[in-house]
Design a protein around this motif. Structure first.
Motif, PDB file in Angstrom:
ATOM      1  N   GLU A   1       0.842  -1.197   0.000  1.00 52.04           N
ATOM      2  CA  GLU A   1       0.000   0.000   0.000  1.00 52.04           C
ATOM      3  C   GLU A   1       0.875   1.245   0.000  1.00 52.04           C
ATOM      4  N   SER A   2       1.241   1.728  -1.159  1.00 48.36           N
ATOM      5  CA  SER A   2       1.993   2.973  -1.246  1.00 48.36           C
ATOM      6  C   SER A   2       1.012   4.135  -1.127  1.00 48.36           C
ATOM      7  N   PRO A   3       1.497   5.325  -0.808  1.00 44.55           N
ATOM      8  CA  PRO A   3       0.590   6.466  -0.689  1.00 44.55           C
ATOM      9  C   PRO A   3      -0.235   6.718  -1.941  1.00 44.55           C
ATOM     10  N   SER A   4       0.316   6.383  -3.102  1.00 42.26           N
ATOM     11  CA  SER A   4      -0.423   6.648  -4.335  1.00 42.26           C
ATOM     12  C   SER A   4      -1.633   5.732  -4.488  1.00 42.26           C
ATOM     13  N   SER A   5      -1.666   4.614  -3.741  1.00 45.00           N
ATOM     14  CA  SER A   5      -2.811   3.709  -3.843  1.00 45.00           C
ATOM     15  C   SER A   5      -3.927   4.081  -2.861  1.00 45.00           C
TER      16      SER A   5
ATOM     17  N   MET B   1      -6.106  10.372  -0.253  1.00 44.89           N
ATOM     18  CA  MET B   1      -5.039  11.355  -0.400  1.00 44.89           C
ATOM     19  C   MET B   1      -5.087  12.001  -1.775  1.00 44.89           C
ATOM     20  N   GLN B   2      -4.794  13.285  -1.779  1.00 46.17           N
ATOM     21  CA  GLN B   2      -4.839  14.059  -3.012  1.00 46.17           C
ATOM     22  C   GLN B   2      -3.418  14.443  -3.409  1.00 46.17           C
ATOM     23  N   LEU B   3      -3.056  14.189  -4.665  1.00 44.35           N
ATOM     24  CA  LEU B   3      -1.738  14.539  -5.171  1.00 44.35           C
ATOM     25  C   LEU B   3      -1.649  16.052  -5.342  1.00 44.35           C
ATOM     26  N   LEU B   4      -0.674  16.664  -4.664  1.00 43.53           N
ATOM     27  CA  LEU B   4      -0.492  18.112  -4.758  1.00 43.53           C
ATOM     28  C   LEU B   4       0.555  18.482  -5.792  1.00 43.53           C
ATOM     29  N   SER B   5       1.707  17.805  -5.763  1.00 45.49           N
ATOM     30  CA  SER B   5       2.757  18.096  -6.742  1.00 45.49           C
ATOM     31  C   SER B   5       3.719  16.919  -6.829  1.00 45.49           C
ATOM     32  N   SER B   6       4.555  16.965  -7.866  1.00 49.43           N
ATOM     33  CA  SER B   6       5.584  15.939  -8.030  1.00 49.43           C
ATOM     34  C   SER B   6       6.845  16.598  -8.567  1.00 49.43           C
ATOM     35  N   PHE B   7       7.988  15.958  -8.301  1.00 54.98           N
ATOM     36  CA  PHE B   7       9.274  16.490  -8.737  1.00 54.98           C
ATOM     37  C   PHE B   7      10.277  15.348  -8.803  1.00 54.98           C
ATOM     38  N   GLU B   8      10.844  15.115  -9.967  1.00 55.32           N
ATOM     39  CA  GLU B   8      11.879  14.109 -10.195  1.00 55.32           C
ATOM     40  C   GLU B   8      11.535  12.738  -9.596  1.00 55.32           C
ATOM     41  N   GLY B   9      10.324  12.308  -9.711  1.00 55.87           N
ATOM     42  CA  GLY B   9       9.926  10.997  -9.189  1.00 55.87           C
ATOM     43  C   GLY B   9       9.338  11.027  -7.794  1.00 55.87           C
ATOM     44  N   GLY B  10       9.508  12.118  -7.065  1.00 55.79           N
ATOM     45  CA  GLY B  10       8.921  12.260  -5.741  1.00 55.79           C
ATOM     46  C   GLY B  10       7.536  12.871  -5.844  1.00 55.79           C
ATOM     47  N   LYS B  11       6.655  12.515  -4.905  1.00 57.96           N
ATOM     48  CA  LYS B  11       5.275  13.018  -4.935  1.00 57.96           C
ATOM     49  C   LYS B  11       4.888  13.545  -3.563  1.00 57.96           C
ATOM     50  N   LEU B  12       4.126  14.620  -3.566  1.00 57.18           N
ATOM     51  CA  LEU B  12       3.606  15.214  -2.342  1.00 57.18           C
ATOM     52  C   LEU B  12       2.098  15.063  -2.346  1.00 57.18           C
ATOM     53  N   TYR B  13       1.576  14.431  -1.295  1.00 52.81           N
ATOM     54  CA  TYR B  13       0.145  14.211  -1.154  1.00 52.81           C
ATOM     55  C   TYR B  13      -0.371  14.982   0.044  1.00 52.81           C
ATOM     56  N   SER B  14      -1.649  15.281   0.020  1.00 51.82           N
ATOM     57  CA  SER B  14      -2.327  15.879   1.160  1.00 51.82           C
ATOM     58  C   SER B  14      -3.309  14.855   1.708  1.00 51.82           C
ATOM     59  N   ALA B  15      -3.172  14.559   3.000  1.00 51.46           N
ATOM     60  CA  ALA B  15      -4.083  13.636   3.680  1.00 51.46           C
ATOM     61  C   ALA B  15      -4.679  14.384   4.866  1.00 51.46           C
ATOM     62  N   GLY B  16      -5.697  15.159   4.602  1.00 52.98           N
ATOM     63  CA  GLY B  16      -6.279  15.986   5.654  1.00 52.98           C
ATOM     64  C   GLY B  16      -5.312  17.110   5.988  1.00 52.98           C
ATOM     65  N   ILE B  17      -4.907  17.186   7.249  1.00 54.78           N
ATOM     66  CA  ILE B  17      -3.976  18.229   7.667  1.00 54.78           C
ATOM     67  C   ILE B  17      -2.523  17.792   7.525  1.00 54.78           C
ATOM     68  N   PHE B  18      -2.283  16.558   7.112  1.00 59.13           N
ATOM     69  CA  PHE B  18      -0.938  16.015   7.011  1.00 59.13           C
ATOM     70  C   PHE B  18      -0.432  16.034   5.580  1.00 59.13           C
TER      71      PHE B  18
ATOM     72  N   GLU C   1       6.169  10.747  -0.966  1.00 53.12           N
ATOM     73  CA  GLU C   1       6.594   9.462  -1.516  1.00 53.12           C
ATOM     74  C   GLU C   1       7.860   9.759  -2.314  1.00 53.12           C
ATOM     75  N   LEU C   2       9.014   9.330  -1.770  1.00 53.18           N
ATOM     76  CA  LEU C   2      10.299   9.629  -2.377  1.00 53.18           C
ATOM     77  C   LEU C   2      10.908   8.367  -2.955  1.00 53.18           C
ATOM     78  N   SER C   3      11.741   8.519  -3.986  1.00 59.63           N
ATOM     79  CA  SER C   3      12.414   7.368  -4.570  1.00 59.63           C
ATOM     80  C   SER C   3      13.779   7.780  -5.083  1.00 59.63           C
ATOM     81  N   GLY C   4      14.655   6.806  -5.246  1.00 58.91           N
ATOM     82  CA  GLY C   4      15.984   7.073  -5.783  1.00 58.91           C
ATOM     83  C   GLY C   4      17.066   6.984  -4.736  1.00 58.91           C
ATOM     84  N   THR C   5      18.213   7.575  -5.051  1.00 56.68           N
ATOM     85  CA  THR C   5      19.341   7.587  -4.121  1.00 56.68           C
ATOM     86  C   THR C   5      19.057   8.592  -3.008  1.00 56.68           C
ATOM     87  N   TYR C   6      19.935   8.607  -2.010  1.00 57.15           N
ATOM     88  CA  TYR C   6      19.760   9.559  -0.915  1.00 57.15           C
ATOM     89  C   TYR C   6      19.804  10.996  -1.433  1.00 57.15           C
TER      90      TYR C   6
END
Length: 106
Positions: free
Chosen positions: A42-46, A50-67, A71-76
């Protein structure tokens, strides 16, 4: 002779405690591995709530109520870039809310 027996009893007691502690750790890890598969599936995208707010280079920012959920991926380094870009607006807002005295002292 008495001190040797006391030392021997303490050694046995510590050995039993180590075995008991090791057993507890093994059981905890076993339980966590059983449930880890369900958590990974169960990744956040599933998630529907949660509502997708933005994405950047494979990372995604979701809004889950007030939180905010990232969802990040790749190297450190890549995950750091994704985090910095996706959270930059919220981090700026947070620092603006700090009292000026706290900003001056660090």
């Amino acid at each position: 002779m008495k001190t040797y027996l006391q030392t021997n009893n303490l050694s046995k007691r510590f050995a039993r405690m180590r075995v008991a502690l090791l057993s507890i750790i093994i059981v905890c890890f076993s339980i966590s591995f059983v449930f880890a598969g369900d958590i990974v599936k169960e990744s956040p995208s599933s998630q529907k709530s949660m509502q997708l707010l933005s994405s950047f280079e494979g990372g995604k920012l979701y809004s889950a109520g007030i939180f905010s959920v990232l969802e990040l991926s790749g190297t450190y380094r890549q995950m750091g870039r994704q985090y910095g870009h996706l959270m930059s607006v919220k981090l700026r807002r947070c620092t603006m809310k700090l009292p000026t005295s706290m900003q001056k002292t660090g």
